[in-house]
Design a protein around this motif. Structure first.
Motif, PDB file in Angstrom:
ATOM      1  N   PRO A 147       0.815  -1.227   0.000  1.00 32.97           N
ATOM      2  CA  PRO A 147       0.000   0.000   0.000  1.00 32.97           C
ATOM      3  C   PRO A 147       0.845   1.271   0.000  1.00 32.97           C
ATOM      4  N   LEU A 148       1.987   1.257   0.677  1.00 29.23           N
ATOM      5  CA  LEU A 148       2.861   2.430   0.666  1.00 29.23           C
ATOM      6  C   LEU A 148       3.479   2.655  -0.710  1.00 29.23           C
ATOM      7  N   ILE A 149       3.837   1.572  -1.389  1.00 33.62           N
ATOM      8  CA  ILE A 149       4.356   1.704  -2.760  1.00 33.62           C
ATOM      9  C   ILE A 149       3.285   2.326  -3.654  1.00 33.62           C
ATOM     10  N   ALA A 150       2.070   1.828  -3.536  1.00 32.32           N
ATOM     11  CA  ALA A 150       0.970   2.348  -4.358  1.00 32.32           C
ATOM     12  C   ALA A 150       0.702   3.818  -4.061  1.00 32.32           C
ATOM     13  N   ALA A 151       0.951   4.230  -2.814  1.00 34.06           N
ATOM     14  CA  ALA A 151       0.708   5.626  -2.417  1.00 34.06           C
ATOM     15  C   ALA A 151       1.846   6.553  -2.831  1.00 34.06           C
ATOM     16  N   GLY A 152       2.981   5.989  -3.279  1.00 33.27           N
ATOM     17  CA  GLY A 152       4.027   6.844  -3.836  1.00 33.27           C
ATOM     18  C   GLY A 152       5.343   6.899  -3.104  1.00 33.27           C
ATOM     19  N   VAL A 153       5.532   6.111  -2.019  1.00 29.49           N
ATOM     20  CA  VAL A 153       6.859   6.149  -1.402  1.00 29.49           C
ATOM     21  C   VAL A 153       7.881   5.579  -2.378  1.00 29.49           C
ATOM     22  N   LYS A 154       9.101   6.085  -2.326  1.00 28.74           N
ATOM     23  CA  LYS A 154      10.111   5.754  -3.329  1.00 28.74           C
ATOM     24  C   LYS A 154      10.904   4.502  -2.995  1.00 28.74           C
ATOM     25  N   GLY A 155      10.767   4.005  -1.773  1.00 30.10           N
ATOM     26  CA  GLY A 155      11.492   2.825  -1.332  1.00 30.10           C
ATOM     27  C   GLY A 155      11.396   2.756   0.174  1.00 30.10           C
ATOM     28  N   PHE A 156      12.159   1.847   0.770  1.00 33.97           N
ATOM     29  CA  PHE A 156      12.031   1.578   2.197  1.00 33.97           C
ATOM     30  C   PHE A 156      13.395   1.489   2.856  1.00 33.97           C
ATOM     31  N   LYS A 157      13.473   2.037   4.079  1.00 37.29           N
ATOM     32  CA  LYS A 157      14.700   1.968   4.848  1.00 37.29           C
ATOM     33  C   LYS A 157      14.511   1.061   6.054  1.00 37.29           C
ATOM     34  N   CYS A 158      15.566   0.302   6.364  1.00 33.61           N
ATOM     35  CA  CYS A 158      15.558  -0.493   7.584  1.00 33.61           C
ATOM     36  C   CYS A 158      16.894  -0.339   8.295  1.00 33.61           C
ATOM     37  N   PHE A 159      16.907  -0.706   9.564  1.00 33.70           N
ATOM     38  CA  PHE A 159      18.118  -0.732  10.382  1.00 33.70           C
ATOM     39  C   PHE A 159      18.436  -2.176  10.751  1.00 33.70           C
ATOM     40  N   LEU A 160      19.715  -2.522  10.701  1.00 34.15           N
ATOM     41  CA  LEU A 160      20.176  -3.816  11.193  1.00 34.15           C
ATOM     42  C   LEU A 160      20.785  -3.700  12.585  1.00 34.15           C
ATOM     43  N   ILE A 161      20.748  -2.496  13.148  1.00 34.24           N
ATOM     44  CA  ILE A 161      21.212  -2.197  14.492  1.00 34.24           C
ATOM     45  C   ILE A 161      20.205  -1.208  15.074  1.00 34.24           C
ATOM     46  N   GLU A 162      20.141  -1.081  16.385  1.00 31.15           N
ATOM     47  CA  GLU A 162      19.142  -0.183  16.955  1.00 31.15           C
ATOM     48  C   GLU A 162      19.275   1.233  16.393  1.00 31.15           C
ATOM     49  N   THR A 377      21.565  10.499  -7.586  1.00 31.26           N
ATOM     50  CA  THR A 377      20.582  10.502  -6.503  1.00 31.26           C
ATOM     51  C   THR A 377      19.162  10.518  -7.055  1.00 31.26           C
ATOM     52  N   ALA A 378      18.953  11.226  -8.174  1.00 28.06           N
ATOM     53  CA  ALA A 378      17.633  11.205  -8.811  1.00 28.06           C
ATOM     54  C   ALA A 378      17.293   9.804  -9.312  1.00 28.06           C
ATOM     55  N   GLU A 379      18.277   9.137  -9.907  1.00 27.36           N
ATOM     56  CA  GLU A 379      18.054   7.760 -10.354  1.00 27.36           C
ATOM     57  C   GLU A 379      17.708   6.862  -9.171  1.00 27.36           C
ATOM     58  N   HIS A 380      18.451   7.003  -8.097  1.00 26.14           N
ATOM     59  CA  HIS A 380      18.235   6.173  -6.906  1.00 26.14           C
ATOM     60  C   HIS A 380      16.817   6.332  -6.363  1.00 26.14           C
ATOM     61  N   ALA A 381      16.298   7.548  -6.359  1.00 32.17           N
ATOM     62  CA  ALA A 381      14.971   7.813  -5.806  1.00 32.17           C
ATOM     63  C   ALA A 381      13.851   7.685  -6.833  1.00 32.17           C
ATOM     64  N   GLY A 382      14.158   7.189  -8.018  1.00 31.13           N
ATOM     65  CA  GLY A 382      13.128   7.017  -9.030  1.00 31.13           C
ATOM     66  C   GLY A 382      12.591   8.310  -9.597  1.00 31.13           C
ATOM     67  N   LEU A 383      13.444   9.339  -9.646  1.00 30.28           N
ATOM     68  CA  LEU A 383      13.020  10.663 -10.090  1.00 30.28           C
ATOM     69  C   LEU A 383      13.762  11.135 -11.345  1.00 30.28           C
ATOM     70  N   SER A 384      14.508  10.255 -11.986  1.00 33.55           N
ATOM     71  CA  SER A 384      15.415  10.690 -13.051  1.00 33.55           C
ATOM     72  C   SER A 384      14.703  11.133 -14.321  1.00 33.55           C
ATOM     73  N   GLU A 385      13.395  10.885 -14.428  1.00 31.04           N
ATOM     74  CA  GLU A 385      12.664  11.371 -15.602  1.00 31.04           C
ATOM     75  C   GLU A 385      12.393  12.868 -15.527  1.00 31.04           C
ATOM     76  N   VAL A 386      12.474  13.443 -14.318  1.00 28.04           N
ATOM     77  CA  VAL A 386      12.140  14.865 -14.167  1.00 28.04           C
ATOM     78  C   VAL A 386      13.177  15.659 -13.370  1.00 28.04           C
ATOM     79  N   LYS A 387      14.058  14.981 -12.650  1.00 23.77           N
ATOM     80  CA  LYS A 387      15.001  15.650 -11.768  1.00 23.77           C
ATOM     81  C   LYS A 387      16.439  15.212 -12.069  1.00 23.77           C
ATOM     82  N   GLY A 388      17.393  16.038 -11.600  1.00 20.87           N
ATOM     83  CA  GLY A 388      18.785  15.614 -11.571  1.00 20.87           C
ATOM     84  C   GLY A 388      19.632  15.978 -12.758  1.00 20.87           C
ATOM     85  N   SER A 389      19.040  16.455 -13.857  1.00 19.87           N
ATOM     86  CA  SER A 389      19.802  16.802 -15.062  1.00 19.87           C
ATOM     87  C   SER A 389      19.166  18.007 -15.739  1.00 19.87           C
TER      88      SER A 389
END
Length: 460
Positions: A147-162, A377-389
């Motif tokens: 549902p978060l992907i469908a709502a537009g988040v660009k990806g997900f972050k997690c921690f392997l340490i506190e 960074t635009a490529e990484h966040a899925g924004l390279s069609e409109v940002k970064g160049s």
């Protein structure tokens, strides 16, 4: 002429995506759409007249807006640490036209669709830059990811340490597998805070040492934590090959062989590092100065050199701020308690100047820097069609920049909320003169003036 539909920026030094050095060019922006509609390369002495606003900046550089893909804006919940209005205002002053906000340290964290709606509502109407959002992976929220992907988040972050905040707990290998099952095949990316303890390597081993000594903190976050984590990540990637994984804020050069080996096997692995790992080293940090604390830590000079080499050869893809502020009391400046202080370095607005100042000594070009802080960074966040160049069809996010100008970092020069920075007192080169967001002038450093109409950023 009142409100012309088109404006043209002419410069002898435009940083374009397919060149190694700045080129003479005229860029045309449609102010109705905010898009770049034409780029005329070559001589700039035949600018058209008529119903067009013309800005000729001569030898000053024109850069694409920076895309900072790792920023903690902390709103709602910890807005006294930072907020959308103050953080994005600082960003736009440094030529950043897009930030991607991390899912922590806001309360609630961006780990459910409901929380995402709360975050977007708190950001609405406050942003000087365009803003996109990362979601979060924590134990138990597997069903929230699609549902978060469908709502537009660009990806997900997690921690392997506190993580340092109780509302965003870390995940273990078992948790990760259930999340990876949900993400496999989706158009997204999983970001890792890549530190992992094991029985032979713990953050608690240095607790008996002097907490005001930087070396104590450094020994509490050894290279092995990053190597352990990245070894796990690359092993999991072999089981989930279609999903891109991304290492945030790499600090340890000891992990580079593991990264290179994974890449050689075809793993979809990308890596970022931060301005502070490239511009500072442990030998520069005096004891009793918690403003230099971040996790993972700033390491020694030899490590810094290897990070630079990895950035140049493409092992490291991009550079971000990891702007992670807090209120002054949490930095424990009076006690000089590095071990007990909040870990995070504030730098929004300084990144271009930091990288240019350090990079010039190494023969780094502005085109290389823009590749690391805008295009990649635009490529990484899925924004390279409109940002970064600077390209036809992209947003008219443009920065007028003077590479020769210099300034001294002071609290007066900082626009973020809590004006504490590890860079205070440093002399930096390269000054943002003006920032345009989708064709509108939103910051003018000569006049120390922000757009009188207020924040005009969009939520992406």
């Amino acid at each position: 002429m009142a409100n012309p539909r088109f404006f043209k920026i002419s410069s002898q030094n435009v940083v374009l995506p397919d060149t190694e050095t700045p080129q003479a060019a005229v860029i045309t922006v449609d102010t109705d759409t905010g898009k770049i509609v034409d780029i005329e390369r070559g001589a700039t002495n035949h600018l058209p007249q008529g119903d067009v606003q013309i800005i000729d900046v001569g030898a000053k550089f024109v850069l694409p807006g920076v895309v900072d893909a790792h920023v903690h804006l902390n709103e709602p919940g910890r807005t006294d640490w930072e907020g959308f209005r103050t953080g994005t205002r600082a960003a736009i002053s440094g030529g950043i036209t897009t930030v991607v906000d991390m899912p922590l340290n806001s309360i609630p964290p961006n780990t459910t669709l409901e929380n995402f709606h709360v975050k977007r509502a708190s950001a609405e109407g406050q942003c000087w830059t365009d803003v996109a959002f990362w979601g979060g992976v924590i134990p138990g929220n597997q069903k929230d990811l699609k549902p978060l992907i469908a709502a537009g988040v660009k990806g997900f972050k997690c921690f392997l340490i506190e993580s340092g905040v109780e509302e965003f707990p870390c995940v273990d290998e078992h948790d990760l597998r259930s999340h990876l099952d949900q993400l496999q095949g989706e158009p997204t990316v999983l970001l890792f805070h890549a530190e992992l303890e094991d029985p032979s390597c713990s953050t608690k081993e240095a607790l008996h040492l002097n907490p005001t000594h930087y070396e104590t903190f450094l020994s509490s976050r050894p290279d092995a934590l990053e190597v352990n984590a990245i070894s796990l990540i690359t092993r999991l990637q072999e089981e989930y090959p279609s999903l891109r994984c991304h290492i945030v804020h790499l600090s340890s050069s000891s992990a580079l062989p593991t990264i290179r080996a994974a890449r050689s096997r075809g793993s979809k692995l990308t890596v970022e590092t931060c301005f502070h790992y490239l511009c500072l080293s442990a030998g520069m940090i005096p004891n009793g100065h918690p403003e230099f604390k971040c996790c993972p830590p700033i390491r020694d000079e030899g490590n810094r050199e290897l990070l630079w080499q990895a950035l140049i050869d493409g092992t490291i893809d991009s550079v971000v701020s990891d702007h992670s502020p807090c209120i002054t009391e949490l930095k424990k400046l009076d006690e000089g308690d590095i071990m007990g202080a909040w870990g995070g370095i504030s730098s929004l607005g300084l990144g271009l100047s930091l990288l240019w100042t350090e990079g010039k000594r190494r023969g780094i070009t502005i085109n290389q820097i823009i590749s690391w802080v805008s295009r990649k960074t635009a490529e990484h966040a899925g924004l390279s069609e409109v940002k970064g160049s600077i390209a036809v069809g992209h947003d008219g996010d443009l920065v007028i920049w003077d590479p020769e100008a210099e300034f001294k970092v002071s609290t007066e020069s900082l626009y973020f909320k809590n004006k504490l920075s590890a860079y205070e007192g440093m002399t930096l080169y390269g000054v943002v003169l003006q920032t345009f967001l989708r064709g509108s002038l939103v910051y003018d450093s000569v006049k120390k003036d922000f757009d009188a109409r207020g924040p005009r950023g969009k939520l992406l």
